[in-house]
Design a protein around this motif. Structure first.
Motif: not given
Length: 447
Positions: A278-303
């Motif tokens: 993936i690095y070899d592909e994007i190192k010569d690419g052009t970023p066209i968006s900001k970098t987005s971050v998303f966190r999932v601290p836990h997964i949950i199943w409400k019964r």
């Protein structure tokens, strides 16, 4: 067919839209309440922060979506989604090996989440008895304490005025941050739940890549080999001749602040993947968006299926019930399977409304159970993961590992695994004698 009067749906995300589509067949009026503003084109929604990251619709989800919205798959392709051969155009490095690539006859649509969701919304808008209220936020339930029944909702509008909606059923499709859980606790309803801490973080950026004639794939996945490798990534072509790259990590292995502060932080981060593809592909690419971050601290199943005194007239669906580990790309497909289950129940005319709701919660628990077990089996390969472990965890992890390794050399095993992974066939088909013999042979060979 006699129809009920009115249904209210809280949340206009994918689960809410699917519920609206199904309930429009059985109710005279369906009201969908969405806190975000109306989208005029496929763009990420504020209320769906995960929408900026890579999403996938598995085969079961794609088939169900086409059944609910005939012709939508072709609409995806006409507007830029890419039709790929699921096994030939996918390059997947998993648990230290590259999976086989062959023509298995499966197809997948590559597209961004906003592109997929926007097309679903256009179908919903064309349904005459579905009304969508944008910029509306549900403040509270109307609750008849004597009957233990929810009869409607109180809503705050865009101009901060209050509006009341009364209905036969209220569907909460507002997601993992739904206010329903706390509201139920306040009225004395206890909700059993399964919760697993995974410390997952996502970082995503869009790129335009230079033409590369040796690029023989449409989507590339580089998964970590746990427990020592904690970072994985993906690069997928999507509509508009763009590529979306998502890098994820368990146990918060990524320093997100460092990535965001560095202009080339995302590209530098891609160097930490188990392979440099993936690095070899994007190192010569052009970023066209900001970098987005998303966190999932836990997964949950409400019964909710186990709650004895759940108020009548309340139906819960989608992430409101279960937020699954998004790394496995099953969330949207689970929502489709739940919508299909809801439709089948309503078609059984012998069931009254409340009985249908009760049975629905039990039906989707069966859908979720198998997938939950599959996901947490993988999540618990990391020592930092905490929560209730499945029975027979060590054996399940060992067996799954052999399947993963065999998928790099045995077409029949990989083909069977694909059906399970895409929720088309049950996990039990991976235990058939022919595959079991190959698993045992593989284990002896490794030892």
């Amino acid at each position: 067919m006699k129809r009920h009067e009115k249904a209210i749906i809280i949340g206009g995300g994918i689960s809410g839209k699917l519920a609206a589509r199904v309930l429009s067949e059985f109710f005279k009026e369906v009201v969908m309440i969405e806190r975000d503003q109306e989208s005029v084109r496929p763009v990420p929604r504020k209320g769906a922060r995960q929408g900026e990251h890579l999403h996938a619709l598995l085969h079961a989800g794609a088939h169900g979506l086409e059944e609910l919205f005939p012709g939508i798959t072709e609409k995806f392709y006409e507007s830029g989604a890419l039709k790929i051969n699921s096994t030939k155009d996918l390059a997947w490095f998993h648990h230290g090996v590259w999976k086989l690539r062959f023509d298995g006859g499966y197809t997948t649509a590559l597209q961004t989440r906003p592109h997929l969701e926007w097309h679903i919304e256009q179908y919903i808008k064309a349904i005459p008895n579905v009304l969508i209220y944008y910029n509306h936020n549900v403040k509270n339930y109307f609750y008849n304490i004597e009957e233990n029944r929810i009869t409607g909702v109180e809503v705050i509008t865009a101009n901060n005025s209050t509006k009341t909606f009364i209905a036969d059923v209220v569907v909460d499709a507002s997601g993992a941050s739904s206010f329903t859980t706390n509201w139920l606790k306040q009225v004395g309803v206890d909700i059993p739940q399964h919760k697993v801490e995974i410390g997952l973080s996502y970082v995503t950026q869009l790129f335009q890549l230079p033409e590369n004639r040796s690029r023989d794939w449409m989507i590339k996945l580089i998964y970590p080999n746990p427990p020592h490798e904690k970072i994985g990534g993906s690069l997928s072509k999507v509509e508009g001749d763009q590529y979306i790259s998502t890098i994820m990590s368990y146990e918060y292995e990524i320093n997100e602040k460092q990535v965001l502060e560095n202009e080339h932080g995302f590209i530098e981060l891609s160097k930490r993947l188990p392979k440099l593809d993936i690095y070899d592909e994007i190192k010569d690419g052009t970023p066209i968006s900001k970098t987005s971050v998303f966190r999932v601290p836990h997964i949950i199943w409400k019964r909710f299926d186990k709650v004895r005194n759940l108020p009548a007239g309340l139906l819960l669906i989608g992430d409101t019930v279960c937020r699954i580990d998004p790394v496995f790309g099953q969330g949207m497909s689970i929502a489709v399977l739940e919508a299909m289950a809801l439709q089948k129940l309503f078609l059984k005319k012998s069931n009254n409304l409340q009985k249908t709701i009760t049975i629905f919660h039990k039906k989707i628990a069966k859908i979720i159970s198998v997938i939950w077990n599959m996901v947490v089996t993988e999540d618990f390969r990391y020592s930092g993961t905490s929560g209730k472990k499945p029975i027979g965890l060590k054996f399940q992890q060992w067996y799954a590992k052999q399947i993963f390794l065999l998928s790099s050399e045995d077409e029949k095993v990989y083909n069977t695994f694909i059906k399970v992974m895409n929720l088309v066939k049950p996990m039990t088909i991976l235990m058939k004698p022919g595959i079991l013999i190959k698993v045992l042979a593989m284990s002896f060979r490794i030892e």
